[in-house]
Design a protein around this motif. Structure first.
Motif, PDB file in Angstrom:
ATOM      1  N   SER A 174       0.809  -1.219   0.000  1.00  0.00           N
ATOM      2  CA  SER A 174       0.000   0.000   0.000  1.00  0.00           C
ATOM      3  C   SER A 174       0.844   1.271   0.000  1.00  0.00           C
ATOM      4  O   SER A 174       0.465   2.270  -0.626  1.00  0.00           O
ATOM      5  N   GLU A 175       1.991   1.244   0.696  1.00  0.00           N
ATOM      6  CA  GLU A 175       2.787   2.462   0.853  1.00  0.00           C
ATOM      7  C   GLU A 175       3.960   2.571  -0.107  1.00  0.00           C
ATOM      8  O   GLU A 175       4.534   3.659  -0.252  1.00  0.00           O
ATOM      9  N   VAL A 176       4.292   1.472  -0.776  1.00  0.00           N
ATOM     10  CA  VAL A 176       5.448   1.505  -1.670  1.00  0.00           C
ATOM     11  C   VAL A 176       5.063   1.093  -3.089  1.00  0.00           C
ATOM     12  O   VAL A 176       5.130   1.892  -4.016  1.00  0.00           O
ATOM     13  N   VAL A 177       4.633  -0.156  -3.258  1.00  0.00           N
ATOM     14  CA  VAL A 177       4.353  -0.658  -4.612  1.00  0.00           C
ATOM     15  C   VAL A 177       3.260   0.148  -5.297  1.00  0.00           C
ATOM     16  O   VAL A 177       3.395   0.550  -6.463  1.00  0.00           O
ATOM     17  N   GLU A 178       2.183   0.424  -4.584  1.00  0.00           N
ATOM     18  CA  GLU A 178       1.065   1.152  -5.195  1.00  0.00           C
ATOM     19  C   GLU A 178       1.362   2.630  -5.399  1.00  0.00           C
ATOM     20  O   GLU A 178       0.610   3.322  -6.087  1.00  0.00           O
ATOM     21  N   LYS A 179       2.464   3.116  -4.823  1.00  0.00           N
ATOM     22  CA  LYS A 179       2.862   4.512  -5.000  1.00  0.00           C
ATOM     23  C   LYS A 179       4.082   4.646  -5.908  1.00  0.00           C
ATOM     24  O   LYS A 179       4.683   5.719  -6.002  1.00  0.00           O
ATOM     25  N   ASN A 180       4.445   3.563  -6.570  1.00  0.00           N
ATOM     26  CA  ASN A 180       5.585   3.592  -7.481  1.00  0.00           C
ATOM     27  C   ASN A 180       5.416   4.687  -8.525  1.00  0.00           C
ATOM     28  O   ASN A 180       4.368   4.809  -9.158  1.00  0.00           O
ATOM     29  N   GLY A 181       6.453   5.479  -8.687  1.00  0.00           N
ATOM     30  CA  GLY A 181       6.407   6.562  -9.664  1.00  0.00           C
ATOM     31  C   GLY A 181       5.862   7.861  -9.108  1.00  0.00           C
ATOM     32  O   GLY A 181       5.834   8.875  -9.808  1.00  0.00           O
ATOM     33  N   THR A 182       5.412   7.849  -7.854  1.00  0.00           N
ATOM     34  CA  THR A 182       4.925   9.065  -7.197  1.00  0.00           C
ATOM     35  C   THR A 182       5.616   9.192  -5.839  1.00  0.00           C
ATOM     36  O   THR A 182       6.221   8.242  -5.353  1.00  0.00           O
ATOM     37  N   HIS A 183       5.533  10.371  -5.248  1.00  0.00           N
ATOM     38  CA  HIS A 183       6.081  10.597  -3.907  1.00  0.00           C
ATOM     39  C   HIS A 183       7.573  10.234  -3.821  1.00  0.00           C
ATOM     40  O   HIS A 183       8.074   9.892  -2.749  1.00  0.00           O
ATOM     41  N   GLY A 184       8.287  10.299  -4.928  1.00  0.00           N
ATOM     42  CA  GLY A 184       9.710   9.991  -4.916  1.00  0.00           C
ATOM     43  C   GLY A 184      10.031   8.524  -4.720  1.00  0.00           C
ATOM     44  O   GLY A 184      11.123   8.184  -4.254  1.00  0.00           O
ATOM     45  N   ILE A 185       9.100   7.641  -5.082  1.00  0.00           N
ATOM     46  CA  ILE A 185       9.280   6.202  -4.869  1.00  0.00           C
ATOM     47  C   ILE A 185       9.571   5.509  -6.201  1.00  0.00           C
ATOM     48  O   ILE A 185       8.863   5.699  -7.187  1.00  0.00           O
ATOM     49  N   HIS A 186      10.617   4.703  -6.211  1.00  0.00           N
ATOM     50  CA  HIS A 186      11.049   3.959  -7.406  1.00  0.00           C
ATOM     51  C   HIS A 186      11.137   2.477  -7.051  1.00  0.00           C
ATOM     52  O   HIS A 186      11.954   2.072  -6.227  1.00  0.00           O
ATOM     53  N   VAL A 187      10.278   1.667  -7.663  1.00  0.00           N
ATOM     54  CA  VAL A 187      10.215   0.226  -7.396  1.00  0.00           C
ATOM     55  C   VAL A 187      10.686  -0.550  -8.617  1.00  0.00           C
ATOM     56  O   VAL A 187      10.295  -0.245  -9.751  1.00  0.00           O
ATOM     57  N   GLU A 188      11.531  -1.545  -8.394  1.00  0.00           N
ATOM     58  CA  GLU A 188      11.923  -2.495  -9.428  1.00  0.00           C
ATOM     59  C   GLU A 188      11.631  -3.902  -8.912  1.00  0.00           C
ATOM     60  O   GLU A 188      11.864  -4.200  -7.738  1.00  0.00           O
ATOM     61  N   ARG A 189      11.095  -4.764  -9.795  1.00  0.00           N
ATOM     62  CA  ARG A 189      10.726  -6.116  -9.399  1.00  0.00           C
ATOM     63  C   ARG A 189      11.290  -7.114 -10.406  1.00  0.00           C
ATOM     64  O   ARG A 189      11.332  -6.844 -11.604  1.00  0.00           O
ATOM     65  N   TRP A 190      11.721  -8.269  -9.904  1.00  0.00           N
ATOM     66  CA  TRP A 190      12.175  -9.337 -10.794  1.00  0.00           C
ATOM     67  C   TRP A 190      12.060 -10.686 -10.082  1.00  0.00           C
ATOM     68  O   TRP A 190      11.871 -10.752  -8.872  1.00  0.00           O
ATOM     69  N   ARG A 191      12.153 -11.754 -10.866  1.00  0.00           N
ATOM     70  CA  ARG A 191      11.956 -13.107 -10.361  1.00  0.00           C
ATOM     71  C   ARG A 191      13.275 -13.709  -9.855  1.00  0.00           C
ATOM     72  O   ARG A 191      14.362 -13.253 -10.229  1.00  0.00           O
TER      73      ARG A 191
END
Length: 219
Positions: A174-191
Motif C-alpha cells: 500500500s505504501e510503496v508498490v502502489e505509490k511507485n512513480g509518485t512521492h519519490g518512490i522507485h520500485v523495481e521487481r524481478w523473479r
C-alpha cells in the motif's frame, strides 16, 4: 561490478540485472525498492548501493537494519551465502579499510561509517541523522520501522533503500508498490530465476509444491 570473496580478494565480475542497475543509477528518488524473489540478488544490491552512495558522500553516516538481530548476524555481520561475503569483508576486498566495532555495531571505513541494527524495535533506530538507510527484508518489518528510516534521513534529504521479498500484502504494497512513480518512490521487481545461477530445478520444484499465489510471492 565486482565482488569480494570471504578471503577478501576480488575474483569475478557481476553483471547487474536491469532492475538492480536502474536502482543504482537513481540518485534522485527518496525511496528505492528492490522487490524480488528469494535468492534474486537483493542483499548484494544493498552492498553495492552503500558503497556507491558512500563514495558520493564521503564521510557521512549511514544506517542498515535487518528485521531482527539474529538475521543481522547471519546475513550481514556473517554470511552463509558462498557467493556473498559479510559486509565487512566486502569493504575490505575493495580496499576501504573497514573496522568493526562489535559493541556499538558500527562499521567504520575510509568512506564513512555504517550503523548496523535491528528493526524489531523501531524506537531503537532513532538518534542519528543519516545520509541513507538500507532496510533488508523490509517486508518483514513494521510500517513504523519504514517511517523511522524515512525520518532519520529527512534532515539530509537522504535516500532509503528497501530490499525484500514480498512476504505479505501489508504496508509494502500500500505504501510503496502502489505509490511507485509518485512521492519519490522507485520500485523495481524481478523473479528469482532472473538471477544468473539460480537453480532452475529448484524454481520449478517449488512451483509444483506451493500454491500459485505463494509461489508468485516468494519466487
Amino acid at each position: 561490478m565486482v565482488i569480494a570473496t570471504k578471503s577478501g580478494l576480488i575474483v569475478r565480475k557481476i553483471d547487474l540485472l536491469l532492475g538492480q542497475a536502474r536502482l543504482l543509477d537513481d540518485l534522485t528518488s527518496s525511496v528505492l525498492a528492490a522487490i524480488s524473489g528469494t535468492g534474486a540478488g537483493k542483499t548484494i544490491l544493498g552492498y553495492f548501493w552503500l558503497r556507491s552512495r558512500m563514495k558520493q558522500y564521503l564521510g557521512q553516516t549511514w544506517g542498515m537494519a535487518e528485521p531482527t538481530y539474529p538475521m543481522l548476524s547471519k546475513v550481514i555481520i556473517n554470511s552463509s551465502d558462498p557467493d556473498r561475503p559479510s559486509l565487512e569483508q566486502f569493504f575490505k576486498g575493495l580496499g576501504h579499510n573497514p573496522v568493526w566495532h562489535a559493541v556499538d555495531r558500527i562499521l567504520s571505513t575510509d568512506l564513512g561509517q555504517v550503523y548496523l541494527g535491528s528493526a524489531d524495535n523501531p524506537d531503537s533506530m532513532q538518534g542519528a541523522a543519516l545520509r541513507g538507510y538500507w532496510l533488508d527484508e523490509a517486508g518483514l518489518m513494521s510500517l513504523q520501522a519504514y517511517e523511522t528510516a524515512l525520518q532519520r534521513v529527512s534532515m539530509m534529504s537522504g535516500q532509503v533503500l528497501l530490499t525484500t521479498t514480498p512476504y505479505n500484502m501489508g504496508w509494502l504494497k500500500s505504501e510503496v508498490v502502489e505509490k511507485n512513480g509518485t512521492h519519490g518512490i522507485h520500485v523495481e521487481r524481478w523473479r528469482s530465476i532472473d538471477r544468473p545461477g539460480f537453480p532452475r530445478e529448484s524454481y520449478e520444484a517449488m512451483k509444483l509444491k506451493l500454491p500459485p499465489w505463494r509461489f508468485a510471492m516468494l519466487y
